[in-house]
Design a protein around this motif. Structure first.
Motif, mmCIF file in Angstrom:
data_model
loop_
_atom_site.group_PDB
_atom_site.id
_atom_site.type_symbol
_atom_site.label_atom_id
_atom_site.label_comp_id
_atom_site.label_asym_id
_atom_site.label_seq_id
_atom_site.Cartn_x
_atom_site.Cartn_y
_atom_site.Cartn_z
ATOM 1 N N ASP A 130 0.875 -1.181 0.000
ATOM 2 C CA ASP A 130 0.000 0.000 0.000
ATOM 3 C C ASP A 130 0.904 1.220 0.000
ATOM 4 O O ASP A 130 1.595 1.495 0.982
ATOM 5 C CB ASP A 130 -0.906 -0.002 1.232
ATOM 6 C CG ASP A 130 -2.065 0.989 1.115
ATOM 7 O OD1 ASP A 130 -1.963 1.922 0.294
ATOM 8 O OD2 ASP A 130 -3.060 0.832 1.846
ATOM 9 N N TYR A 182 -1.880 0.262 -4.682
ATOM 10 C CA TYR A 182 -1.948 -0.915 -3.823
ATOM 11 C C TYR A 182 -2.137 -2.163 -4.675
ATOM 12 O O TYR A 182 -2.825 -2.160 -5.689
ATOM 13 C CB TYR A 182 -3.053 -0.799 -2.772
ATOM 14 C CG TYR A 182 -4.427 -0.461 -3.304
ATOM 15 C CD1 TYR A 182 -5.375 -1.461 -3.525
ATOM 16 C CD2 TYR A 182 -4.791 0.859 -3.571
ATOM 17 C CE1 TYR A 182 -6.640 -1.152 -4.018
ATOM 18 C CE2 TYR A 182 -6.049 1.170 -4.061
ATOM 19 C CZ TYR A 182 -6.972 0.164 -4.274
ATOM 20 O OH TYR A 182 -8.214 0.473 -4.758
ATOM 21 N N ALA A 278 4.105 -0.649 3.584
ATOM 22 C CA ALA A 278 3.587 0.693 3.332
ATOM 23 C C ALA A 278 4.775 1.582 2.985
ATOM 24 O O ALA A 278 5.800 1.565 3.685
ATOM 25 C CB ALA A 278 2.854 1.228 4.559
#
Length: 288
Positions: A130, A182, A278
């Protein structure tokens, strides 16, 4: 000029290029000749050694195919690729740093929707990425084209496997209106660069290891911004400080988190452990 010797030949070659109509080409070729001649004088290069060098370069070219670029591998392992990246992609403090392109990107990767799985059946523990793509001032970069490619759990890219009928571990995405990216892939692992060619022979002769630390490749392109070619590395990899191609930068070490089996970020139920990453990419604006 006649009766050229080791002291006069460099000037003679440079003189032959005096009428080159392209100033940049003349500058590059002249510097190349000077440095090559100085190198040969410094090491007192023998004819036999230079013949072996020519054989090495010939073999390097012969090893290249549409799926393998041995010259890029040679440039990478000699540090020349990273040197040119460092010289040509100096970033502001806010922007994501660039690193080497590597020899395993191929055009024509499948266009996938956000959230899709890039693995294509490749082996590996699930990884859910993500990320955001923003400009230097924090603005989201919508509709940026993002190429992603990675090796599988055995350390091979799809182009290294002759039996595959479709791409694995690579895709092209477009960021959404918030600059978000993502997708699902596989957890990267460290792998050795190919050593079955001249580059491998060079590494063995100089007692160097061929290992690259685990990473995922990204190439991000958007109008108004410089193209970013970079990796995100695993922070627990033992080869971070001895990358065979000198590509590691501390700012590119990502937080790969491990999770037990259960509900993944995309809502799917995973029956085995999975991982998440992330990461925020910041693009440099294009020169005016």
């Amino acid at each position: 000029m006649r009766n050229i010797n080791e002291d006069t030949i460099t000037a003679a070659v440079l003189d032959r290029m005096g009428e080159c109509p392209n100033p940049r080409l003349k500058e590059i070729m002249s510097a190349l000749v000077r440095h090559m001649h100085d190198f040969a004088r410094e090491v007192k290069l023998t004819e036999a050694e230079w013949a072996e060098g020519i054989e090495f370069l010939t073999a390097t070219g012969q090893k290249c195919t549409d799926k393998r670029q041995e010259f890029i591998l040679l440039s990478d392992t000699l540090g020349l690729s990273m040197l040119t990246v460092a010289m040509n992609h100096a970033k502001s403090a806010q922007a994501t740093e660039a690193t080497v392109f590597g020899p395993f990107h191929v055009p024509g990767a499948p266009q996938l929707a956000l959230g899709d799985d890039i693995s294509g059946g490749a082996k590996g523990e699930p990884l859910f990425v993500d990320a955001t793509v923003r400009g230097r001032d924090g603005e989201p970069v919508a509709n940026a084209q993002v190429d992603v490619w990675e090796a599988d759990a055995e350390g091979f890219y799809d182009v290294q496997r002759a039996d595959l009928e479709r791409p694995q571990g690579r895709a092209v995405f477009r960021t959404d209106g918030d600059g978000r990216l993502y997708f699902r892939g596989v957890m990267p692992v460290a792998y050795p660069i190919p050593t079955d060619g001249p580059v491998g022979t060079m590494l063995k002769a100089t007692k160097r290891h061929p290992w690259r630390p685990a990473h995922v490749h990204f190439m991000i392109q958007a109008p108004g911004y410089e193209t970013l070619i970079t990796h995100v590395f695993r922070g627990d990899d033992p080869y971070l400080d001895s990358d065979a191609v000198f590509g590691v930068r501390s700012s590119l070490i990502g937080n790969f988190e491990s999770h037990p089996e259960g509900v993944a970020p995309d809502g799917s139920v995973q029956a085995r452990p999975f991982h998440t990453l992330a990461f925020d990419f910041v693009l440099e604006p294009s020169p005016a």
